[in-house]
Design an enzyme around this catalytic site. Structure first.
Site, PDB file in Angstrom:
ATOM      1  N   SER A 218       0.834  -1.199   0.000  1.00  0.00           N
ATOM      2  CA  SER A 218       0.000   0.000   0.000  1.00  0.00           C
ATOM      3  C   SER A 218       0.877   1.261   0.000  1.00  0.00           C
ATOM      4  O   SER A 218       0.405   2.342  -0.338  1.00  0.00           O
ATOM      5  CB  SER A 218      -0.917   0.005   1.226  1.00  0.00           C
ATOM      6  OG  SER A 218      -0.135  -0.075   2.410  1.00  0.00           O
ATOM      7  N   HIS A 219       2.136   1.122   0.394  1.00  0.00           N
ATOM      8  CA  HIS A 219       3.058   2.261   0.403  1.00  0.00           C
ATOM      9  C   HIS A 219       4.135   2.105  -0.661  1.00  0.00           C
ATOM     10  O   HIS A 219       5.142   2.797  -0.630  1.00  0.00           O
ATOM     11  CB  HIS A 219       3.708   2.402   1.779  1.00  0.00           C
ATOM     12  CG  HIS A 219       2.769   2.903   2.826  1.00  0.00           C
ATOM     13  ND1 HIS A 219       1.567   2.300   3.086  1.00  0.00           N
ATOM     14  CD2 HIS A 219       2.833   3.968   3.663  1.00  0.00           C
ATOM     15  CE1 HIS A 219       0.944   2.959   4.042  1.00  0.00           C
ATOM     16  NE2 HIS A 219       1.682   3.970   4.413  1.00  0.00           N
TER      17      HIS A 219
ATOM     18  N   GLU B  20      -5.104  -2.822   1.216  1.00  0.00           N
ATOM     19  CA  GLU B  20      -5.394  -4.247   1.400  1.00  0.00           C
ATOM     20  C   GLU B  20      -6.856  -4.544   1.068  1.00  0.00           C
ATOM     21  O   GLU B  20      -7.166  -5.585   0.488  1.00  0.00           O
ATOM     22  CB  GLU B  20      -5.061  -4.661   2.841  1.00  0.00           C
ATOM     23  CG  GLU B  20      -5.220  -6.132   3.149  1.00  0.00           C
ATOM     24  CD  GLU B  20      -4.239  -7.043   2.417  1.00  0.00           C
ATOM     25  OE1 GLU B  20      -3.170  -6.552   1.991  1.00  0.00           O
ATOM     26  OE2 GLU B  20      -4.557  -8.233   2.236  1.00  0.00           O
TER      27      GLU B  20
END
Lengths: 335, 335
Positions: A33-34, A173
């Site tokens: 996600s990063h 997620e």
């Protein structure tokens, strides 16, 4: 490739490599996600003038131990790297120093910053606000950020590094599971009516739950308030600009560092390391693989991926290749 | 009555009233585990010379923003009250100041300290270690403290005050439910073999679970390390001296305060208050009474109990009366 794309869009060599490194660190540590999946948004924000390459940031010591930073809407990673050095240097004299950062784009994962500080013998804390994706405990509307906290200390061979969001699951997620047709873990999200759901489609229209019920909500909310107050940035749904391609960034970041030598405390690194070994070697719960210390898994992932490479979904890879071709075409057209 | 007992055992007027106030605040705020039920242990510790009335504590500014405090094994509340003033005064110049406290007996609830600071316009954080009652995530042995964190900020009319342990339940609550024959909430504890249990008798022989699974464990562990490192105090099962009547105190406390005026940040109190109202007024989840902000319930309890009195279990009341009679008899015998 990330560096090339960012350079074409006006980033300096430092800005591009620091931003690229922040994204790659996300993927290396298994926090996709990063990771590079954020590049398309960064590119759009650059095109829209919401991230300003070459922006000069202003860092002012408003008090002896407090650095006030206006990022000038520049690259977050670029600003944060410099701020980390400034507060480290200051803490060598004052024992403790903090920075309140506003108008800087997304920093990426907090872990690499606090880990860097701990590797240099310092004790580091970091708090960030983010878009309101989490419902308050007892409520149903997404009004609180996923507000991560990171804490790192020297602890024997490798530093102790914890870096966690205060949401039960990341938006990334939720999206990943929606794309793969997988259920969410129970308790991670609610639907638009506030009912607990494991359906990622319903969760996407609802809100993420705070981790750990009312206590996790209390922590996430405390971070929301602490960061907004000290950095003069926004609260709740007025926090914008890290996931969208339309709004100026209105989140804030607070970094804090203790210099143990300046504070005159006895060396503790080996002692903490021995305690962490005691935890790792303690009897596992039935059915458990045993105790893992925060940061262990992340470090193992990182080592494995440095060796074996980072697996990316094919769709994302195609998107990144198309992105690069688009940027290259624009550059040729300009030339 | 608490003051009388403590005075008879050698406490100064200040020490006795500050300790009494710390205990009563626990009960007033509905946190009985931090209330007068702790008096018998305090009395035993005084008799055993483990708490030393009239102890002088030593507070040294080891760096400009860092106060190192040796409590001299005196009353924790007495030490902490003075430390709170010292760091507030210092933060007015440095923007941010912290204190690392060792050799001070149990402070009581952290909420009153950070609330006091926030009422004075400051932003406060507090972290404490405590006896190892919590198992690491994936493990089964109690190796981590219930390590509370408290954060408070000015937020409109009344400050925002969060104060929570990182265990899923307090030891005091496990004992209270055992005495009343009530089950524990699911997920709050494990038995001696590490299996989840709702039986308070089995939990008493096992361990408390961290709140919020692996994330709560990460937070509790970070506090364990942070406090032990900065205060030069113990870790894990070597943390002693707040629940027993045999060992010198080896826990630590870290207090931190930001002075927003010194930091040059714009006034934020009203803005935070408005946001908290927005949360309180937001639609409730199905079946919920709506959103309560951390500190709201505690404040309501406190107001009600100031009006109506504090209900104490009859057994505890009898124990306290007997305690007082014993102390009085000893004093007469000495006279």
């Amino acid at each position: 490739m990330i560096v090339d794309v960012l350079r074409q869009l006006g980033a300096s060599a430092d800005e591009a490599s620091e931003q690229a490194s922040a994204l790659v660190e996300g993927d290396l540590r298994g926090r996709h996600s990063h990771g590079v999946q954020r590049l398309p948004v960064i590119v759009e924000r650059l095109r829209a003038g919401l991230i300003r390459p070459g922006a000069s940031h202003h860092a002012t010591w408003t008090a002896e131990a407090m650095l006030s930073v206006d990022g000038g809407f520049g690259f977050g990673a670029h600003v944060a790297r410099r701020v980390v050095e400034m507060i480290s240097e200051r803490a060598a004299r004052t024992g403790l120093a903090a920075a309140a950062i506003r108008n800087a784009s997304h920093l990426g994962m907090l872990a690499p910053y606090v880990e860097y500080l701990a590797t240099n013998g310092l004790v580091a804390l970091a708090f960030t606000t983010s878009e309101a994706l989490v419902h308050p405990w007892g409520g149903r509307v997404a009004l609180v950020g996923t507000n991560p906290v990171a804490i790192a200390l020297p602890a024997g061979g490798e530093p102790f590094v914890m870096d966690m969001a205060t949401g039960a699951i990341s938006k990334g997620e939720v999206i990943a599971r929606r794309l793969r047709g997988q259920d969410l873990p129970p308790g991670a999200a609610v639907d638009a009516e506030g009912r607990p759901t494991v359906d990622p489609v319903a969760a996407d229209r609802g809100a993420i739950s705070p981790f750990g019920g009312s206590k996790g909500f209390a922590l996430g909310l405390a971070i929301e308030l602490l960061v907004a107050a000290l950095t003069e940035t926004e609260l709740g749904q007025r926090v914008r600009g890290t996931l969208d391609v339309t709004d100026p960034v209105t989140k804030g970041d607070v970094l804090m560092v203790f210099d143990p030598v300046a504070c005159g405390v006895q060396p503790f690194s080996e002692r903490l390391g021995a305690y962490l070994r005691e935890l790792r070697d303690s009897p596992p719960a039935p059915g458990s693989q045993g105790v893992t210390i925060p940061g262990d898994r992340m470090r193992a992932e990182r080592r494995r991926r440095l060796r074996e490479g980072i697996p990316l979904p094919e769709g994302l890879w195609r998107e990144l290749v198309a992105l690069r071709e688009g940027v290259d075409r624009e550059a040729s057209a300009r030339a």
